[in-house]
Design a protein around this motif. Sequence first.
Motif, mmCIF file in Angstrom:
data_model
loop_
_atom_site.group_PDB
_atom_site.id
_atom_site.type_symbol
_atom_site.label_atom_id
_atom_site.label_comp_id
_atom_site.label_asym_id
_atom_site.label_seq_id
_atom_site.Cartn_x
_atom_site.Cartn_y
_atom_site.Cartn_z
ATOM 1 N N ARG A 10 0.831 -1.059 -0.093
ATOM 2 C CA ARG A 10 0.041 -0.039 0.143
ATOM 3 C C ARG A 10 0.872 1.330 0.203
ATOM 4 O O ARG A 10 0.446 2.159 -0.715
ATOM 5 C CB ARG A 10 -0.897 -0.163 1.313
ATOM 6 N N GLY A 14 1.238 3.924 -2.942
ATOM 7 C CA GLY A 14 0.576 5.248 -2.537
ATOM 8 C C GLY A 14 1.817 6.358 -2.847
ATOM 9 O O GLY A 14 1.658 7.472 -3.415
ATOM 10 N N LEU A 18 1.315 8.975 -5.791
ATOM 11 C CA LEU A 18 1.163 10.428 -5.460
ATOM 12 C C LEU A 18 2.428 11.336 -6.024
ATOM 13 O O LEU A 18 2.178 12.521 -6.640
ATOM 14 C CB LEU A 18 1.300 10.615 -3.922
ATOM 15 N N CYS A 61 -5.893 8.801 -5.722
ATOM 16 C CA CYS A 61 -5.660 7.387 -5.237
ATOM 17 C C CYS A 61 -4.359 7.198 -4.196
ATOM 18 O O CYS A 61 -4.439 6.319 -3.346
ATOM 19 C CB CYS A 61 -5.553 6.529 -6.195
ATOM 20 N N GLY A 62 -3.469 7.997 -4.597
ATOM 21 C CA GLY A 62 -1.922 7.820 -3.723
ATOM 22 C C GLY A 62 -2.360 8.484 -2.409
ATOM 23 O O GLY A 62 -2.043 7.627 -1.502
ATOM 24 N N LEU A 65 -4.510 5.507 -0.481
ATOM 25 C CA LEU A 65 -3.555 4.473 -0.140
ATOM 26 C C LEU A 65 -2.663 4.683 0.767
ATOM 27 O O LEU A 65 -2.530 4.005 1.957
ATOM 28 C CB LEU A 65 -2.578 3.993 -1.411
ATOM 29 N N LEU A 66 -2.148 6.018 1.061
ATOM 30 C CA LEU A 66 -1.166 6.252 1.982
ATOM 31 C C LEU A 66 -2.038 6.507 3.478
ATOM 32 O O LEU A 66 -1.480 6.296 4.630
ATOM 33 C CB LEU A 66 -0.405 7.675 1.601
ATOM 34 N N VAL A 71 -9.381 2.025 0.453
ATOM 35 C CA VAL A 71 -8.455 1.267 -0.364
ATOM 36 C C VAL A 71 -8.943 0.580 -1.214
ATOM 37 O O VAL A 71 -8.589 0.517 -2.621
ATOM 38 C CB VAL A 71 -7.387 0.441 0.481
#
Length: 136
Positions: A10, A14, A18, A61-62, A65-66, A71
């Motif tokens: 993840r 991410g 990003l 989305c980055g 995820l971070l 997710v």
Amino acid sequence: MTKLLTLVSRLILGIIFLGAGINGFFVIFGIDPFIETSDAAMEIFQFDYLLVFEKSLEVICGILLLSNRFVPLALAILAPIIANILLLHIFMDPSLLLLAIVLVICHSTLLVIYRKNFLALLEKKPIIKIPDIPSS
């Protein structure tokens, strides 16, 4: 072990998305990007508004995820983007093929881990629940 694998995959996805999304905005606005993009890759993006949309999705989305939020949604949005990245680097620009393979591996790992979230999409005859509307 699964928690560590989830966290690492993840975070890798991410950070990459990003960073690539932010880097893409520098290319769009004519500023020298942090990471050079090949001419072959940029020839595909003749329409800047499509690139703005894609890079915006990558940044969103980055961040998702971070921050470990939504997710499965981020994975669903990134699936066609990762497929395009892989195909681009296989057929046009093999310089970053290793990175594309890392993306596919991390994405596939997370898809397997979050597979229960996607099983409803594969139902042959989904159950439709229509809520009762109370009459006044």
